[in-house]
Design a protein around this motif. Structure first.
Motif, short mmCIF file in Angstrom:
data_model
loop_
_atom_site.label_atom_id
_atom_site.label_comp_id
_atom_site.label_asym_id
_atom_site.label_seq_id
_atom_site.Cartn_x
_atom_site.Cartn_y
_atom_site.Cartn_z
N LEU A 130 0.83 -1.19 0.00
CA LEU A 130 0.00 0.00 0.00
C LEU A 130 0.86 1.25 0.00
N GLU A 131 0.42 2.24 -0.76
CA GLU A 131 1.07 3.54 -0.68
C GLU A 131 0.09 4.50 -0.04
N VAL A 132 0.47 5.06 1.10
CA VAL A 132 -0.39 6.04 1.75
C VAL A 132 0.10 7.42 1.36
N LYS A 133 -0.73 8.14 0.61
CA LYS A 133 -0.33 9.47 0.16
C LYS A 133 -0.67 10.48 1.25
N ALA A 134 0.24 10.67 2.18
CA ALA A 134 -0.04 11.55 3.31
C ALA A 134 -0.13 13.00 2.87
N VAL A 135 0.77 13.39 1.98
CA VAL A 135 0.71 14.72 1.39
C VAL A 135 0.61 14.50 -0.11
N ASP A 136 -0.47 14.99 -0.70
CA ASP A 136 -0.80 14.59 -2.05
C ASP A 136 -0.94 15.82 -2.94
N GLY A 137 0.17 16.38 -3.34
CA GLY A 137 0.12 17.53 -4.23
C GLY A 137 -0.22 18.83 -3.53
N VAL A 138 0.48 19.12 -2.45
CA VAL A 138 0.20 20.35 -1.70
C VAL A 138 1.02 21.52 -2.26
N SER A 139 0.37 22.65 -2.44
CA SER A 139 1.05 23.87 -2.87
C SER A 139 0.58 25.03 -2.02
N PHE A 140 1.48 25.83 -1.52
CA PHE A 140 1.12 27.12 -0.92
C PHE A 140 2.35 27.99 -0.76
N ASN A 141 2.14 29.27 -0.49
CA ASN A 141 3.25 30.21 -0.30
C ASN A 141 3.14 30.87 1.05
N ILE A 142 4.27 31.23 1.60
CA ILE A 142 4.25 32.13 2.76
C ILE A 142 5.03 33.39 2.38
N PRO A 143 4.33 34.54 2.26
CA PRO A 143 5.04 35.78 1.96
C PRO A 143 5.99 36.12 3.12
N LYS A 144 7.04 36.87 2.80
CA LYS A 144 8.02 37.28 3.81
C LYS A 144 7.35 37.92 5.02
N GLY A 145 7.73 37.49 6.20
CA GLY A 145 7.24 38.13 7.43
C GLY A 145 5.77 37.93 7.71
N LYS A 146 5.14 36.92 7.11
CA LYS A 146 3.72 36.69 7.36
C LYS A 146 3.51 35.35 8.08
N VAL A 147 2.32 35.20 8.65
CA VAL A 147 2.00 33.97 9.35
C VAL A 147 0.96 33.20 8.55
#
Lengths: 340, 348
Positions: free
Chosen positions: B27-44
């Protein structure tokens, strides 16, 4: 509220745990986990106990069931002081008082099937005739929203929310009057938590259950309770009906506790009362009011005299708080001495 | 600190199509499956999701701390414009704890019980900045002072068991911030703490974030914490980002039925709910039999055949908010007037 029947009455309950030490393993000191608290639980209501870790809320729940033998005080269930009962007599009362724990995986036997788990209590209490037990188990499964076909499965085959449903079904199996729920929904994911809360409320309506609901989550408590007790370091600091507690709270600790909860309401302008420091050790709690070391309103009297739980003008019947300065704080006469 | 001149970048962190899987025999468990995001400088950025949504695995992937049988299968993790997946282990070791730091949920298990607090903070100064013993100690005391620990000169010689939970978390933060990281990953940093202590720690993190101008990736399940600390929010479900917005949009106009369900199912201490709580029916699907269409379709009150059969893409609107849901696409085959804010209140 006051003409309701009192199902559980706790009087001056004390629970001290000895600390062993020294050369002969003598008792050198005590952890005063619960120190002289009194309250009543009315039939059919949900009374919640809230507070932070170490405030004694779980200890209170356990002491009421005599899972730990209380040091002193009285616990009257349906008019009988159960602390005076011997083991055999007590076992009869256990049928009426059940508990649901936080971690369903740790509190149900992993080697038993659901059928065994649910019949065990009925066997011990002889609550249901033998030939009816099977039907009763199936009925219980359906009551808590599990399928009767899952009856011969083991706990590990269920998800966390389903396991908590098994824990609830086990508590219900002997037809209790009072259920103590000790952080019963705290370990569940939020989407599952809502399902279990709705289930608890439904069961209460159906079986006229009384809940003593122990929790640190004030959102859940606001939803589920009729009345609420706030504890701090082994003492009750405020007791009130739900509405008064959330809208007309009197004790500075209650106010600080509520203001510390992060809110999802972005518009709400909140004045957060940030408490300094940590909760002191219950081995050597502060003299006088136990909250005075962190209270922005503390004065000399707070450091020496223990405040009584009392009702004052502008508070509803049955609403009581333990603070020397609550009138002056409310009128604005007494301002915080240390601005945090 | 890496020596090479950094190319210019707007985002301190950019994750593109990250895939992390765990492999068992069959079995392959896809724990993270194509995640994309950005964190701009100095942001939370807050990452919200329930257990099993892949939020913690995402953060461990960033630091390349995934161990066998797990593996980062693909994607890019651009930190200050450079792909961390191309770095050697030696280069990663220089980045961890120095440019990217992490704090965990349980400070007792992530602090070493056999070393004093001072030794543990000094370690980062000595490894990453090559300071001597004395100097490191002096800086450690400064760090403890920064995170609000009273009488740091005394505390520095104490062991973790001598400190309370809140104090330990402050020490963890001191260690994490010791080398002035550009990115702090905080995995449920306040979940194990009492609310009054949580309030102190959140205030401290916000204050330090502004002072040091670092980016924070905050992993949490608590929407209240998100509301008080984050600038942007990514909602994850079953290894995928289902919604990515700025905080205000998330709380005023959540779009994804899962986000809406989450918000409605949490009772708040400052609001009354009449009758039953809204629930998301069913439970998170097992990784062994993941739905082939939208991962949320079996629990979604609005799901249609399209949702059940075809996985929606993460679409970006003109304001930069992202949503992975068929309802907002031209292909939507359900009720065109559907209102995701009206969900059912069934108990089962």
């Amino acid at each position: 509220m006051n003409n309701q029947k009192v199902l559980l009455k706790v009087d001056d309950l004390k629970q001290y745990f000895p600390i062993k030490g020294g050369f002969f393993g003598r008792t050198v000191n005590h952890v005063k986990a619960v120190d002289d608290i009194s309250f009543e639980v009315y039939e059919g209501e949900t009374l919640s106990i809230v507070g932070e870790s170490g405030c004694g809320k779980s200890t209170t729940g356990r002491a009421v069931l005599r899972l730990d033998e209380p040091t002193d005080g009285k616990v009257e269930f349906d008019g009988t002081n159960i602390l005076e009962l011997n083991k055999k007599e007590m076992n009869k009362f256990r049928k009426d008082m059940q508990i649901i724990f936080q971690d369903p995986y740790a509190s149900i036997n992993p080697r038993h099937t659901v059928r065994q788990i649910l019949t065990e209590a009925m066997e011990i209490q002889n609550a249901v005739p033998k030939h009816e037990r099977n039907d009763r188990v199936k009925e219980l499964m359906e009551t808590v929203g599990l399928g009767a076909h899952q009856i011969d499965r083991h706990p590990h085959e269920f998800s966390g929310g389903q396991r908590q449903r098994i824990g609830i079904a086990r508590a219900l199996s002997v037809d209790p009057k009072l259920i103590i729920a000790d952080e019963a929904v705290s370990a569940l994911d939020v989407s599952i938590q809502a399902q279990v809360i709705n289930l608890l409320k439904k069961l209460q309506r159906e079986f006229k259950l009384t809940y003593l609901f122990i929790s640190h989550d004030l959102g859940v408590v606001r939803h589920i309770s009729d009345r609420i007790i706030v504890m701090y370091l082994g003492k009750v600091v405020e007791i009130a009906d739900k509405k008064s507690l959330f809208t007309n709270n009197m004790h500075p600790y209650t106010k600080a506790l509520l203001s510390a909860i992060p809110s999802t309401d972005l518009e709400a302008k909140k004045e957060r009362i940030t408490l300094k420091g940590d909760v002191p050790s219950p081995i050597d709690p502060p003299e006088g009011c136990r909250f005075h070391t962190r209270c922005p309103f503390a004065t000399d009297i707070c450091r020496t005299k223990v405040p009584e739980l009392r009702n004052t003008e502008g508070m509803k019947d049955g609403h009581r708080a333990a603070c020397h300065h609550m009138e002056a704080i409310r009128s604005g006469e007494h301002q915080p001495t240390v601005n945090a | 600190m890496t020596g090479a001149p950094n190319p210019s970048y707007d985002n301190i962190l950019e994750i593109k199509n990250l895939q992390t899987s765990f492999f068992t025999k069959d079995l392959e468990v896809k724990a993270v499956d194509g995640v994309s995001f950005n964190i701009p400088k100095g942001k939370v950025l807050g990452v919200v999701g329930e257990s099993g949504s892949g939020k913690s695995i995402t953060s461990l992937s960033i630091l390349r701390l995934i161990e066998e049988p797990g593996k980062i299968k693909g994607g890019e993790i651009l930190f200050k414009g450079e792909n961390l997946l191309d770095k050697s282990e030696a280069q990663m070791r220089k980045i961890r704890g120095n440019e990217i730091s992490m704090i965990f949920q349980e400070p007792m298990t992530s602090l070493n019980p056999t070393f004093t607090v001072g030794q543990q903070i000094s370690e980062s100064f000595r490894i990453h900045e090559g300071l001597g013993k004395k100097e490191a100690k002096k800086k450690s005391i400064e760090m403890l002072k920064l995170v609000g620990i009273p009488s740091p000169e005394k505390r520095i010689n104490q062991y973790p068991f001598e400190l309370s939970g809140g104090m330990r978390q402050r020490v963890m933060i001191a260690i994490a911030l010791a080398c002035n990281p550009d990115l702090l990953i905080a995995d449920e940093p306040t979940t194990a703490l009492d609310v009054t202590i949580q309030a102190q720690i959140l205030d401290l993190m916000k204050e330090l974030q502004e002072k040091l101008d670092m980016g924070i990736l905050l992993i949490t399940h608590d929407l209240g914490v998100v509301a008080e600390t984050c600038d942007y929010v990514a909602v994850m479900y079953c290894g995928k980002v289902v919604e990515f917005t700025d905080k205000k949009t998330l709380f005023t106009e959540p779009k994804h039925p899962y986000t809406v369900g989450l918000m409605q199912s949490v009772p708040q201490h400052d609001q009354d709910v009449d009758g039953d709580l809204a629930v998301i029916r069913g439970s998170v699907p097992s990784p062994a039999d993941m739905p082939q269409g939208c991962r949320f379709a079996p629990r979604c009150p609005f799901a249609t055949d399209l949702c059940r059969n075809k996985l929606p893409d993460l679409e970006t609107d003109e304001e930069g908010n992202q949503i992975r849901c068929w309802i907002y696409s031209d292909e939507w085959d359900g009720d065109p007037e559907v209102n995701v804010h009206e969900q059912s209140k069934s108990t089962s």
